[in-house]
Design a protein around this motif. Structure first.
Motif, PDB file in Angstrom:
ATOM      1  N   PRO A   7     -20.097 -88.855   0.159  1.00 21.65           N
ATOM      2  CA  PRO A   7     -19.196 -89.262   0.717  1.00 21.65           C
ATOM      3  C   PRO A   7     -17.919 -90.138  -0.026  1.00 21.65           C
ATOM      4  O   PRO A   7     -17.345 -90.478   0.191  1.00 21.65           O
ATOM      5  CB  PRO A   7     -20.165 -90.422   1.984  1.00 21.65           C
ATOM      6  CG  PRO A   7     -21.041 -91.246   0.589  1.00 21.65           C
ATOM      7  CD  PRO A   7     -21.227 -90.434  -0.286  1.00 21.65           C
ATOM      8  N   CYS A  15     -30.527 -92.900  -3.311  1.00 19.03           N
ATOM      9  CA  CYS A  15     -30.472 -93.267  -1.236  1.00 19.03           C
ATOM     10  C   CYS A  15     -28.795 -93.953  -1.769  1.00 19.03           C
ATOM     11  O   CYS A  15     -28.460 -94.686  -0.653  1.00 19.03           O
ATOM     12  CB  CYS A  15     -31.443 -94.120  -1.049  1.00 19.03           C
ATOM     13  SG  CYS A  15     -32.859 -93.459  -0.844  1.00 19.03           S
ATOM     14  N   ASP A  20     -28.146 -89.076  -4.724  1.00 16.09           N
ATOM     15  CA  ASP A  20     -28.751 -88.869  -2.936  1.00 16.09           C
ATOM     16  C   ASP A  20     -29.175 -87.811  -3.042  1.00 16.09           C
ATOM     17  O   ASP A  20     -28.096 -86.124  -3.332  1.00 16.09           O
ATOM     18  CB  ASP A  20     -28.209 -89.411  -1.855  1.00 16.09           C
ATOM     19  CG  ASP A  20     -28.955 -89.662  -0.949  1.00 16.09           C
ATOM     20  OD1 ASP A  20     -29.965 -88.995  -1.041  1.00 16.09           O
ATOM     21  OD2 ASP A  20     -28.534 -90.290  -0.338  1.00 16.09           O
ATOM     22  N   PHE A  21     -29.190 -86.474  -2.051  1.00 17.17           N
ATOM     23  CA  PHE A  21     -29.644 -85.821  -1.117  1.00 17.17           C
ATOM     24  C   PHE A  21     -28.575 -85.197  -0.582  1.00 17.17           C
ATOM     25  O   PHE A  21     -28.151 -83.661  -0.642  1.00 17.17           O
ATOM     26  CB  PHE A  21     -31.355 -85.356  -0.668  1.00 17.17           C
ATOM     27  CG  PHE A  21     -31.412 -85.490   0.119  1.00 17.17           C
ATOM     28  CD1 PHE A  21     -30.767 -85.835   1.189  1.00 17.17           C
ATOM     29  CD2 PHE A  21     -32.459 -87.266   0.353  1.00 17.17           C
ATOM     30  CE1 PHE A  21     -31.031 -86.111   2.285  1.00 17.17           C
ATOM     31  CE2 PHE A  21     -32.980 -87.779   1.549  1.00 17.17           C
ATOM     32  CZ  PHE A  21     -32.390 -87.320   2.678  1.00 17.17           C
ATOM     33  N   ALA A  22     -27.548 -85.410  -0.275  1.00 18.25           N
ATOM     34  CA  ALA A  22     -26.976 -85.425   0.159  1.00 18.25           C
ATOM     35  C   ALA A  22     -25.697 -84.882  -0.737  1.00 18.25           C
ATOM     36  O   ALA A  22     -25.587 -85.529  -0.977  1.00 18.25           O
ATOM     37  CB  ALA A  22     -26.456 -86.249   1.958  1.00 18.25           C
ATOM     38  N   GLN A  47     -24.868 -97.365   0.408  1.00 23.03           N
ATOM     39  CA  GLN A  47     -23.343 -96.984  -0.301  1.00 23.03           C
ATOM     40  C   GLN A  47     -21.904 -98.333   0.031  1.00 23.03           C
ATOM     41  O   GLN A  47     -21.238 -98.625  -0.749  1.00 23.03           O
ATOM     42  CB  GLN A  47     -22.315 -96.415   1.172  1.00 23.03           C
ATOM     43  CG  GLN A  47     -22.230 -95.070   1.483  1.00 23.03           C
ATOM     44  CD  GLN A  47     -21.664 -93.929   2.663  1.00 23.03           C
ATOM     45  OE1 GLN A  47     -21.094 -95.022   3.273  1.00 23.03           O
ATOM     46  NE2 GLN A  47     -22.080 -92.974   3.467  1.00 23.03           N
ATOM     47  N   THR A  55     -25.592 -92.486  -0.686  1.00 23.15           N
ATOM     48  CA  THR A  55     -25.522 -92.017   0.460  1.00 23.15           C
ATOM     49  C   THR A  55     -25.488 -92.348   1.781  1.00 23.15           C
ATOM     50  O   THR A  55     -24.859 -92.770   2.366  1.00 23.15           O
ATOM     51  CB  THR A  55     -25.247 -90.199   1.276  1.00 23.15           C
ATOM     52  OG1 THR A  55     -26.390 -89.916   1.669  1.00 23.15           O
ATOM     53  CG2 THR A  55     -25.027 -89.618   0.051  1.00 23.15           C
ATOM     54  N   GLY A  56     -26.631 -93.572   1.627  1.00 23.49           N
ATOM     55  CA  GLY A  56     -27.141 -94.340   2.894  1.00 23.49           C
ATOM     56  C   GLY A  56     -26.444 -95.378   3.448  1.00 23.49           C
ATOM     57  O   GLY A  56     -25.547 -96.023   2.550  1.00 23.49           O
ATOM     58  N   PHE A  57     -26.972 -96.171   4.296  1.00 25.12           N
ATOM     59  CA  PHE A  57     -25.837 -97.331   4.332  1.00 25.12           C
ATOM     60  C   PHE A  57     -25.765 -98.790   3.283  1.00 25.12           C
ATOM     61  O   PHE A  57     -24.703 -98.921   3.291  1.00 25.12           O
ATOM     62  CB  PHE A  57     -26.822 -97.974   5.820  1.00 25.12           C
ATOM     63  CG  PHE A  57     -25.357 -99.107   6.348  1.00 25.12           C
ATOM     64  CD1 PHE A  57     -24.182 -98.333   7.622  1.00 25.12           C
ATOM     65  CD2 PHE A  57     -25.683 -99.868   6.582  1.00 25.12           C
ATOM     66  CE1 PHE A  57     -23.534 -99.983   7.678  1.00 25.12           C
ATOM     67  CE2 PHE A  57     -25.105-101.414   6.943  1.00 25.12           C
ATOM     68  CZ  PHE A  57     -23.369-101.256   7.121  1.00 25.12           C
ATOM     69  N   ILE A  58     -27.471 -98.544   2.464  1.00 26.35           N
ATOM     70  CA  ILE A  58     -27.079 -99.525   1.958  1.00 26.35           C
ATOM     71  C   ILE A  58     -26.579 -98.817   0.683  1.00 26.35           C
ATOM     72  O   ILE A  58     -26.114 -99.731   0.145  1.00 26.35           O
ATOM     73  CB  ILE A  58     -28.585 -99.976   1.479  1.00 26.35           C
ATOM     74  CG1 ILE A  58     -29.282-100.794   2.800  1.00 26.35           C
ATOM     75  CG2 ILE A  58     -28.495-100.835   0.622  1.00 26.35           C
ATOM     76  CD1 ILE A  58     -31.189-101.406   3.596  1.00 26.35           C
TER      77      ILE A  58
END
Lengths: 66, 375
Positions: free
Chosen positions: A36, A7, A31-33, A14, A9-12
């Motif tokens: 960034p 995970c 991650d799946f995105a 990153q 790309t999520g806030f945590i």
């Protein structure tokens, strides 16, 4: 030891990636995105939770041996 | 408590509401029906939106909005830290992750700068709150949302009737959610509303709030999707219909009372009245002033209560609540903490007099000085 960040790309995720990078840790992020992060981060686009979910379903559908 | 108590707020309800409730009871149609539909249509027209979808509360209005947008597991929703817990709880209820961000010390609202810091590829939506009747500064948020492909769902629980320039709260974003709790501008006891200009989102919202139902052939309903029951009873809808005829009078009175407080508090040191941007119609659901002396606000609330003056905190800083300890936070959220600990909501009852307001401010000044002297 190589660290895997799920995970990412999520806030945590990153924040964890940034922390590991600043500490010079050896890690891979997924991650799946789309990533960034900057190019030097080792990032793999994969939906790991879906993969794990399939694996668990496959395992639980196998007949149990005594 | 005596009858002389100066109340934080009192609902403006009377014989007109009773007459329409009587009509509903005699009609025998007590679930959602024509009166709620009339309320939806009057409210949507008032806020300049194409559709109004009544719900049981603002909380269910927000949950419905997120469900309509398909927000769920794996998605992040950016929420201000300084708000009532419901704003972030609905995000958790639909399985998504709220990311808490700080707010402006002047407007008390979240701004684009704080939102921008929390955007990730997982961000799907931002939920700004137009707090206390002060509408969000929409344009920078709108630009940011467009650049990053984010939905905007506004928590306007407190802000029915608010405006920024010509733009009315209720028709500025994808979906806006209102509350009709008794502490709000107009009330139905409990109740809420989603407003939107989108035909598609409105249709989906109407279906999900009614068991996932859609109109079927021959008058037989079809259940097209999973849904819930957020319908607003016609008994409450009838109250809403009457309240709509009073909303501008209620707002004018609140603005007049707020203006009086601005003048009275201008002569008191240690307190900063709420700031309002030019061209903004602040509807003053709450008149929340900031005490500049730390750690006296709670004592002031209890001391004022002894003088029969009802006051309250502004609202909560979510990251300071145990329930939100596992929730991601962007930055130190220091402004939200400061506002949580130092805002004081003054009584703003429709029926209070100028003498009441003078008594409130005189008592406040005296107690603030006493508390400052006692450290």
């Amino acid at each position: 030891m190589k660290i895997a960040v799920f995970c990412a790309t999520g806030f945590i995720g990153q924040n964890i990636v940034e922390k590991l990078k600043s500490e010079g840790q050896d890690f891979i992020s997924t991650d799946f995105a789309d990533s960034p992060s900057e190019e030097e981060i080792d990032y793999r686009r994969v939906d790991i939770l879906r993969f794990l979910g399939r694996a668990v379903r496959y395992r639980s559908s196998k007949p149990r041996t005594p | 408590m005596t009858e002389d108590r100066i109340r934080l707020i009192q609902p403006v309800v009377g014989e007109e509401e009773l007459a329409l409730i009587d009509e509903v009871l005699k009609s025998g149609h007590m679930t959602e029906g024509p009166k709620t539909m009339e309320f939806e249509s009057k409210f949507a027209e008032y806020v300049g939106a194409k559709h109004g979808i009544a719900t049981t509360s603002c909380t269910t209005a927000m949950e419905l909005s997120l469900r309509v947008l398909g927000i769920g597991r794996g998605d992040e929703v950016i929420v201000p830290d300084f708000t009532y817990p419901a704003t972030a709880d609905v995000v958790r209820f639909v399985g998504a992750t709220p990311v808490l961000v700080d707010v402006s010390p002047e407007s008390y609202n979240v701004d684009a700068e704080h939102i921008k810091e929390a955007i990730t590829p997982r961000s799907k939506c931002v939920m700004p709150v137009s707090l206390f009747g002060n509408p969000i500064d929409i344009e920078p948020i709108e630009d940011l949302a467009e650049e990053n492909d984010l939905y905007v769902v506004e928590d306007a629980a407190c802000s029915a009737g608010a405006r920024r320039g010509q733009r009315r709260t209720g028709s500025m974003v994808d979906l806006t959610c209102f509350s009709f709790h008794p502490r709000k501008i107009i009330t139905t006891g409990e109740g809420g509303m989603v407003t939107t200009d989108s035909d598609e989102l409105a249709e989906l919202a109407r279906s999900i709030k009614k068991f996932g139902m859609t109109a079927g052939a021959g008058g037989i309903s079809t259940f097209a999707r999973a849904g819930s029951n957020f319908k607003l009873s016609d008994v409450l809808g009838a109250i809403g219909v009457v309240q709509m005829s009073k909303i501008d009078e209620i707002i004018s009175r609140r603005q007049e009372l707020a203006g009086n407080y601005d003048e009275l508090l201008d002569r008191v040191s240690g307190v900063v009245p709420p700031k309002v941007d030019d061209g903004v119609r602040h509807v003053y659901q709450t008149y929340a002033a900031r005490i500049t002396v730390e750690k006296v606000r709670d004592r002031l609330i209890s001391d004022l209560e002894k003088k029969n003056i009802e006051t309250q905190i502004g609202t909560y800083s979510l990251h300071m609540q145990p329930s939100f300890s596992p929730v991601p936070k962007s930055g130190d959220l220091e402004t939200a903490r400061m506002l949580f600990e130092n805002l004081l909501a003054f009584p703003l009852s429709h029926y209070m007099t100028e003498e009441d307001q003078e008594f409130v401010v005189t008592s406040f000044k005296e107690l603030l000085e006493k508390n400052q002297a006692n450290g």
